[in-house]
Enzyme design. Structure first.
Site, short mmCIF file in Angstrom:
data_model
loop_
_atom_site.label_atom_id
_atom_site.label_comp_id
_atom_site.label_asym_id
_atom_site.label_seq_id
_atom_site.Cartn_x
_atom_site.Cartn_y
_atom_site.Cartn_z
N HIS A 140 -12.48 11.57 -12.96
CA HIS A 140 -11.39 11.53 -13.94
C HIS A 140 -10.08 11.03 -13.33
O HIS A 140 -9.03 11.17 -13.95
CB HIS A 140 -11.15 12.92 -14.54
CG HIS A 140 -12.27 13.41 -15.42
ND1 HIS A 140 -13.50 13.74 -14.92
CD2 HIS A 140 -12.33 13.60 -16.76
CE1 HIS A 140 -14.28 14.14 -15.92
NE2 HIS A 140 -13.61 14.06 -17.05
N GLU B 245 -21.06 4.06 -23.30
CA GLU B 245 -19.99 3.11 -22.98
C GLU B 245 -20.48 1.67 -23.03
O GLU B 245 -19.77 0.77 -23.48
CB GLU B 245 -19.40 3.42 -21.60
CG GLU B 245 -18.57 4.71 -21.56
CD GLU B 245 -19.42 5.96 -21.51
OE1 GLU B 245 -20.65 5.86 -21.32
OE2 GLU B 245 -18.85 7.07 -21.67
#
Lengths: 377, 330
Positions: free
Chosen positions: B129, B60
């Site tokens: 999540h 990322e």
């Protein structure tokens, strides 16, 4: 010294010994062939001038004129050698110690001091020099360099075979940065995208106080093999070899051959910054050993022995260095801080309500100190 | 008008942006052939090719960091961070580099980078999540932060975010990805008004007795509560902030001056969150109009719990209604 560790001399490309003797290298000598005595004198001049400036900047910090100075002392050959291999079209992503490269890119070193005085965060326009801002977050810019190189490729600047057209990126960082995640991610992104980039690691043997053995068990250049790109070790105190390996790597990148990792073995002769005290973590003997390997001294020895460094030239260059130092000192002392309200500028490219309202409040606040006669209370 | 889910609406907005500007490049994990784990980039790889819809290494920080370099060369990268909880490896690049570059460069570098983040919970997902990390980014000068709540806004705001010259963190409420609405795909798009367009809050329901301020996933919740309140005889105004940085606090303040009561609802923990900023603004600018303390309804101050707890952890109709009842009791 460990024969295979991160500071071994194994496989180090060298074209000029520390006593100033030329060496031949089957692979790299051809890449230094174009360096005639005039070119070497030019490099000597640049190294001496950058060092003169560097020394002045350290003095200015000691005299309280700068908040901090980050000396490049001892790394002039790595920077001037590699920097000479660049064309105007190439792009440089420095860390924060690449004053030698900045000088070659036409950045006025006198201006750089404004940053270290705390007047601003950057003192040159990157697009005017193809030289990005200094980055203080270790390794962060390796990713910017990689993305920039990928975009150069998309723009068709790679592999045309036309020397006046193709371009590449060089990214400078230190031994400490090789442990950062960003640097490793940059190597991965560059490798899988075959980006036109040269990773130029100046292994100056210390990340502040931590020796390279705290960063790696193997030569840093071996990091390259893990991502499948060429890695080469070079004597970073040898300006000829630094030039030759960088030239080869840049030519590879520009022609579409992808990234290269260069480890330039050098030595940070000064402290990490003016806030550091190297006597706490390294010995006088070690410093002496490396002083004998001073990058400028060996080029001086070589050129003098060849009768190619006239005294008059040396004096001329030293005068030029002094002139730059003096100009930098005067410019710095004459520098004026912008009005406080200017600190609200450029937070965003387009207006942002929070910044605008705080700026407006601040201006009213400042106004409140003005009395009826118009002077500040 | 076309009926679209929010995921499809954002997909359509991405397509418009890519058609409009060849410099728009999408990058992220699994966004290519797969079309993204939520299928938000579905079909774009097929139509625009792998050079413009790029599957990246699983890194990322690398995604955002290389996007910065691309933006420096004039590209408009749109990064997808696969899930809210995975944005943190990129946190340094976003906060120390992306957010500050324009300022550091004294305006000489602009970074039109958009970072799309499916965020918030309520979908029964496992750890990492379901998070709402927007507060980290609203607290960072140099970033713009936006969160659409509807398919229409998903379609329009993603285009505005991409056209904006500043970095934008674009939070997509993943629980709303499957909500459907009519979207005008042929609506004219004014690039020059992109930034101001996505910076304004919207009053989604008029009311006189109390104001609920919501964004992203909680807008629908706020509307449900307003409906229940109406049935109980109270008139509740609902504001969809849309933009979290800048915050259109004037719309909020105007509303609270009218209603005298304010409740803020978001999934992120209440403590030190966006709601705290709004409460402070309302107190500063509408103090003498307030009939009741400003209340916040949010996630609790704990890591996001296991999904079997999330209906107790997240703001619910009952909890929000309770807060509305408490301000109305004054």
């Amino acid at each position: 010294m460990d024969a295979h560790g991160p500071l071994s001399d194994n496989g180090v490309v060298r074209l000029l010994t520390h006593t100033g003797d030329r060496l031949e290298h089957p692979e790299y000598s051809p890449f230094a062939q174009d360096l005639d005595f005039a070119a070497l004198r030019a490099m000597w001049r640049e190294m001496v001038i950058v060092r003169a400036f560097d020394t002045e900047a350290t003095s200015l910090q000691r005299q309280g004129e700068l908040g901090l100075w980050v000396a490049a002392l001892g790394q002039e050959a790595a920077q001037i050698g590699s920097g000479h291999a660049l064309t105007d079209r190439d792009w440089v992503f420095p860390s924060y110690r690449e004053h030698g490269v900045a000088y070659l890119r036409g950045v006025d070193l006198a201006d750089i001091l404004r940053t270290f005085r705390g007047l601003e965060h950057s003192s040159w326009v990157p697009n005017e020099h193809n030289f990005h801002l200094y980055t203080l977050v270790i390794g962060a810019h390796t990713l910017h360099a990689t993305g920039y190189a990928m975009a150069m490729d998309w723009d068709g600047l790679v592999g045309s075979g036309r020397p006046d057209h193709d371009a590449a990126v060089i990214c400078y960082f230190g031994d400490g940065a090789t442990s950062e995640g960003d640097t490793n991610e940059a190597l991965v992104f560059a490798a899988v995208n075959n980006a036109p980039i040269v990773f130029f690691c100046q292994n100056n043997q210390y990340a502040i106080s931590e020796p390279t053995t705290r960063q790696s068990k193997v030569a840093l250049a071996q990091r390259a093999s893990g991502v499948g790109i060429p890695g080469v070790r070079v004597d970073g105190n040898d300006v000829l070899a630094s030039y030759a390996v960088t030239r080869q790597a840049l030519e590879r990148a520009r022609s579409g051959g992808g990234p290269t990792f260069i480890e330039a073995l050098t030595y940070r002769m000064a402290a990490h910054t003016t806030s550091d005290d190297p006597t706490r973590y390294r010995t006088r003997d070690e410093e002496d050993y490396w002083r004998e390997r001073d990058p400028i001294a060996r080029l001086t020895a070589y050129l003098e022995r060849a009768g190619e460094l006239p005294q008059a030239f040396q004096e001329e260059v030293r005068a030029e260095g002094k002139e730059l130092a003096t100009r930098a000192r005067i410019r710095l002392k004459e520098s004026v801080r912008a009005p406080a309200r200017d600190m609200f500028d450029h937070v965003y490219a387009e207006p942002h309500a929070t910044v605008d309202s705080e700026r407006a409040w601040y201006e009213r606040y400042e106004e409140s100190f003005v009395d009826a006669e118009g002077s500040h209370r | 008008m076309t009926t679209l889910t929010m995921a499809a609406a954002i997909n359509a907005g991405l397509r418009k942006a890519m058609e409009r500007d060849p410099k728009v490049v999408l990058m992220g994990e699994d966004i290519g052939v797969l079309g993204g784990v939520f299928r938000v980039t579905d079909g774009l790889h097929k139509d625009f090719g792998g050079d413009r819809v790029r599957d990246t290494p699983l890194a990322e920080s690398g995604i955002v960091g290389t996007a910065i370099g691309m933006a420096m060369r004039g590209y408009r990268p749109v990064c997808e961070i696969q899930f809210d909880g995975f944005i943190f490896p990129a946190f340094s690049q976003i906060t120390t580099q992306l957010a500050k570059m324009h300022y550091r460069a004294q305006g000489n570098i602009t970074l039109p980078v958009t970072i799309r983040v499916p965020f918030a919970g309520n979908i029964g997902a496992i750890e990492h999540h379901s998070e709402s990390p927007e507060g980290y980014f609203t607290h960072t000068p140099g970033l713009r932060v936006a969160a659409p709540a509807t398919p229409e806004d998903g379609f329009t705001m993603i285009q505005q975010a991409i056209a904006c010259p500043d970095p934008v963190i674009f939070f997509e409420p993943k629980a709303r990805y499957w909500d459907k609405a009519d979207v005008d795909l042929d609506a004219p798009f004014d690039e020059a008004k992109a930034t101001t367009g996505m910076s304004r809050a919207r009053i989604v329901r008029q009311g006189d007795d109390a104001t609920i301020v919501a964004y992203g996933p909680t807008v629908r919740l706020a509307l449900q509560v307003a409906q229940v309140s109406e049935e109980e005889g109270s008139s509740v105004e609902v504001i969809d902030l849309r933009s979290l940085s800048p915050l259109d606090h004037q719309t909020v303040v105007r509303s609270v001056k009218k209603t005298g009561r304010c409740v803020i609802v978001h999934e992120a923990p209440s403590a030190f969150g966006v709601g705290a900023e709004i409460a402070a603004r309302v107190t500063e600018e509408a103090f003498f109009h307030l009939e009741a303390p400003v209340l916040r309804v949010g996630g609790f101050f704990m890591p996001y719990p296991g999904s079997k707890f999330e209906h107790d952890y997240l703001p619910s109709v009952d909890r929000l209604l309770d807060a509305v009842d408490r301000v109305l009791a004054h």
